[in-house]
Design an enzyme around this catalytic site. Structure first.
Site, PDB file in Angstrom:
ATOM      1  N   ALA A 116       0.843  -1.199   0.000  1.00  0.00           N
ATOM      2  CA  ALA A 116       0.000   0.000   0.000  1.00  0.00           C
ATOM      3  C   ALA A 116       0.876   1.247   0.000  1.00  0.00           C
ATOM      4  CB  ALA A 116      -0.913  -0.001   1.222  1.00  0.00           C
ATOM      5  N   ASP A 117       0.294   2.339  -0.433  1.00  0.00           N
ATOM      6  CA  ASP A 117       0.992   3.622  -0.360  1.00  0.00           C
ATOM      7  C   ASP A 117      -0.019   4.749  -0.163  1.00  0.00           C
ATOM      8  OD1 ASP A 117       3.863   4.700  -0.692  1.00  0.00           O
ATOM      9  OD2 ASP A 117       2.586   6.149  -1.731  1.00  0.00           O
ATOM     10  N   THR A 118       0.418   5.763   0.589  1.00  0.00           N
ATOM     11  CA  THR A 118      -0.450   6.902   0.886  1.00  0.00           C
ATOM     12  C   THR A 118       0.329   8.182   0.647  1.00  0.00           C
ATOM     13  OG1 THR A 118      -1.559   5.616   2.598  1.00  0.00           O
ATOM     14  CG2 THR A 118      -1.815   8.003   2.731  1.00  0.00           C
TER      15      THR A 118
END
Ligand code: TTP
Length: 204
Positions: free
Chosen positions: A78-80
């Site tokens: 995941a990445d934010t």
């Protein structure tokens, strides 16, 4: 027994996955984070989530060269990041960076992009969550005091909505879990597609 590997060092992602009753094991991967010149923030955040899950998958399947890839469970990455006025805000490097970042976000609405990807022997799928967050006006003194708490240093945009930074938020439209680092409804969709169980142990 694990059903999933989580390719992430983020304690928030571990807590969020545990929150929905997924049995997982953490994997260490190292993916360089640099936006390409022709890449939009949405493309960038989705590429990073996919690269993290693919790096985790490669490391598992390389380590078990003789094992049947079908026996290896899927890997989640995941990445934010924060998008503000067309620019990407990642983690602040120092206090001056934090003052500039939160100074810009003060009294404004910014967008939090959070991507989640799953990789298995059937390939990679990715989903994107988009959330608009409005901050009340912040004073420089308050931002400096916030920096000294140690909370913002490892967080995209230099704040944690789940922590002390909650007091900055006037309004949110979208996914709270996405802002914290893992959009849980999009994650559930991928888990269902890949046949990974959630809510384990939650039945009465
Ligand atoms: C906006 C916001 C971000 N964050 C965090 C979530 C992510 O951990 C981090 C964004 O950085 P990421 O690069 O997405 O993730 P990471 O480096 O922490 O972990 P990994 O790459 O190993 O999975 O910011 C919060 O905890 N609260 C918030 O309100």
């Amino acid at each position: 027994m694990v059903d999933l590997y989580l390719a992430s060092q983020s304690p928030r992602r571990r807590e969020l996955l545990a929150q929905i009753g997924v049995q997982y094991q953490v994997l260490e991967v190292n993916v360089p984070e640099r936006q390409q010149s022709n890449e939009s923030p949405r493309e960038y955040v989705q590429r990073l989530a996919q690269e993290k899950s693919q790096a985790g998958w490669r490391c598992l399947t390389d380590a078990n060269r003789r094992a049947d890839a079908k026996m290896v469970c899927p890997v989640l990455g995941a990445d934010t990041l924060i998008e503000f006025q067309g620019r990407v805000l990642e983690k602040p490097e120092n206090e001056a960076d934090e003052v500039a970042m939160l100074g810009a976000l003060s009294g404004q609405t910014h967008r939090v992009l959070s991507a989640v990807a799953l990789t298995s022997e059937r390939g990679t799928a990715v989903k994107l969550s988009v959330t608009d967050v409005r901050f009340r006006p912040l004073s420089e003194q308050e931002v400096r005091r916030y920096w000294r708490t140690g909370e913002p240093a490892d967080k995209a945009g230099g704040y944690g909505i789940q922590g002390l930074g909650a007091v900055f938020v006037e309004h949110l439209s979208g996914s709270y879990s996405g802002v914290v680092g893992l959009p849980l409804n999009e994650t559930r969709e991928l888990l269902e597609d890949y046949g990974v169980a959630y809510w384990i142990g939650q039945d009465a």
